[in-house]
Design a protein around this motif. Structure first.
Motif, PDB file in Angstrom:
ATOM      1  N   GLU A   1      -0.908   2.761   7.783  1.00 51.57           N
ATOM      2  CA  GLU A   1      -1.216   2.508   6.294  1.00 51.57           C
ATOM      3  C   GLU A   1      -2.262   1.364   6.053  1.00 51.57           C
TER       4      GLU A   1
ATOM      5  N   GLN B   1       2.145   2.285  -3.543  1.00 50.10           N
ATOM      6  CA  GLN B   1       1.299   2.546  -4.260  1.00 50.10           C
ATOM      7  C   GLN B   1       1.025   4.313  -3.823  1.00 50.10           C
ATOM      8  N   GLU B   2       0.916   4.407  -2.548  1.00 55.00           N
ATOM      9  CA  GLU B   2       0.969   5.741  -2.253  1.00 55.00           C
ATOM     10  C   GLU B   2       2.109   6.756  -2.853  1.00 55.00           C
ATOM     11  N   LEU B   3       3.318   6.073  -2.605  1.00 53.15           N
ATOM     12  CA  LEU B   3       4.590   6.764  -3.333  1.00 53.15           C
ATOM     13  C   LEU B   3       4.421   7.009  -4.585  1.00 53.15           C
ATOM     14  N   ARG B   4       4.030   5.992  -5.495  1.00 59.93           N
ATOM     15  CA  ARG B   4       3.922   6.278  -6.892  1.00 59.93           C
ATOM     16  C   ARG B   4       3.011   7.359  -7.040  1.00 59.93           C
ATOM     17  N   GLU B   5       1.738   7.124  -6.466  1.00 59.19           N
ATOM     18  CA  GLU B   5       0.613   8.185  -6.679  1.00 59.19           C
ATOM     19  C   GLU B   5       1.364   9.616  -6.454  1.00 59.19           C
ATOM     20  N   ALA B   6       1.946   9.814  -5.245  1.00 66.33           N
ATOM     21  CA  ALA B   6       2.387  10.985  -4.796  1.00 66.33           C
ATOM     22  C   ALA B   6       3.597  11.479  -5.736  1.00 66.33           C
TER      23      ALA B   6
ATOM     24  N   GLU C   1       1.663  -3.934  -5.384  1.00 70.01           N
ATOM     25  CA  GLU C   1       1.043  -2.882  -4.551  1.00 70.01           C
ATOM     26  C   GLU C   1      -0.029  -3.549  -3.616  1.00 70.01           C
TER      27      GLU C   1
ATOM     28  N   TYR D   1      10.480   7.104  -7.461  1.00 66.08           N
ATOM     29  CA  TYR D   1       9.816   8.237  -6.845  1.00 66.08           C
ATOM     30  C   TYR D   1      10.092   9.011  -6.079  1.00 66.08           C
TER      31      TYR D   1
ATOM     32  N   ARG E   1       0.740  -1.298   0.066  1.00 65.24           N
ATOM     33  CA  ARG E   1      -0.077  -0.093   0.041  1.00 65.24           C
ATOM     34  C   ARG E   1       0.920   1.332  -0.012  1.00 65.24           C
ATOM     35  N   ARG E   2       1.988   1.236   0.724  1.00 67.02           N
ATOM     36  CA  ARG E   2       2.775   2.496   0.848  1.00 67.02           C
ATOM     37  C   ARG E   2       3.542   2.666  -0.473  1.00 67.02           C
TER      38      ARG E   2
END
Length: 287
Positions: A234, A20-25, A48, A66, A17-18
């Motif tokens: 998370e 995914q969050e870093l990629r989206e950020a 992810e 990232y 999950r983290r």
């Protein structure tokens, strides 16, 4: 391609999950992350969602892509290595169903476990003889004496969680049926199980409640289920509901909220912890 394994650990779920969050950020899509790794976008998705183990070289490349600072990236890699280590329960792979591996991982990582059980004493609270009687009754399908003993051993190993110096809070609502239906022709099996429940009900981080017959039907009667809550921000609350040959793992917010509402309803209408201790002693006196 990333390596498949039977079931993710909670650490792998959190780190996926983290990622995914870093990629989206970073403003990147899965296609772009996949091109950096020279893999299919589906591989990034599986990383992810913890459908595959996290390979450290892939993680290192993604963290650099990232823009994650070096110190944070090093800590992430260490967590990845830790999460990829097999859990203690993997020693029981010969009898542990794939769907249940994640359950044991969740159990070991949760700070709060809330469960509803309409049929049997929950596994974390069973005596050896009670567990053996339930397993011999065929509740886990076809068993041999050897596999039954392996299942009992696994169940007892899971209970070490409650003896930890900082155990999770276990909060269980059991239907009165659990106490009234004997699992063995030997009355000593139920008597010993009730003795154990009486003892466990006195512990600070164990809350037991009985849904008495007199209170009538309630909204949770359809199936046993457990809700897990974790310290890691998370990881959201997760619900596991069991059926004959497997389980459903739910983390959708609406589904989890619905189960939490049912648990709250049942705990409000079930016998309180003090009254439950009285019920346990009364039932024990009948043996």
């Amino acid at each position: 391609m990333s390596e498949r394994r039977p079931a993710p650990t909670v650490g792998q779920v959190v780190l996926g999950r983290r990622l995914q969050e870093l990629r989206e950020a970073a403003g990147l899509g899965r296609d772009e992350a996949a091109r950096v790794l020279r893999v299919a976008p589906a591989t990034v998705r599986r990383m992810e969602t913890a459908d595959v183990a996290l390979k450290v070289p892939y993680v290192q490349v993604l963290l650099e892509t990232y823009g994650v600072p070096e110190g944070e990236a090093e800590a992430f890699v260490l967590l990845t290595e830790e999460a990829n280590r097999p859990g203690w329960w993997q020693r029981y792979h010969d009898v542990l169903p794939e769907w249940f591996s994640l359950y044991v991982s969740l159990e070991g990582s949760a700070r709060l476990i809330r469960s509803y059980e309409p049929h049997f004493v929950p596994g974390l609270l069973q005596t050896e003889d009670y567990a053996r009687a339930v397993l011999e009754a065929g509740t886990v399908g076809r068993t041999t004496p050897q596999s039954t003993e392996r299942h009992v051993s696994l169940r007892m190993a899971r209970q070490r969680l409650l003896a930890d110096t900082d155990p999770p809070h276990l909060w269980v609502v059991m239907d009165e049926t659990v106490l009234r239906r004997p699992v063995s022709a030997d009355p000593a099996v139920m008597a010993q199980q009730l003795d154990k429940l009486v003892e466990l009900a006195e512990r600070d981080r164990i809350t037991l409640q009985v849904a008495e017959f007199a209170t009538g039907p309630h909204p949770g009667m359809s199936a046993p289920f457990s809700l897990f809550r974790f310290a890691e921000p998370e990881l959201p609350d997760m619900v596991v509901t069991e059926y004959l040959t497997g389980a459903l793992y739910l983390d959708d917010r609406e589904e989890v909220s619905a189960h939490l509402e049912v648990l709250d309803h049942m705990t409000t209408h079930a016998a309180c912890a003090r009254r439950t201790r009285e019920i346990l002693r009364d039932v024990r006196a009948s043996y």
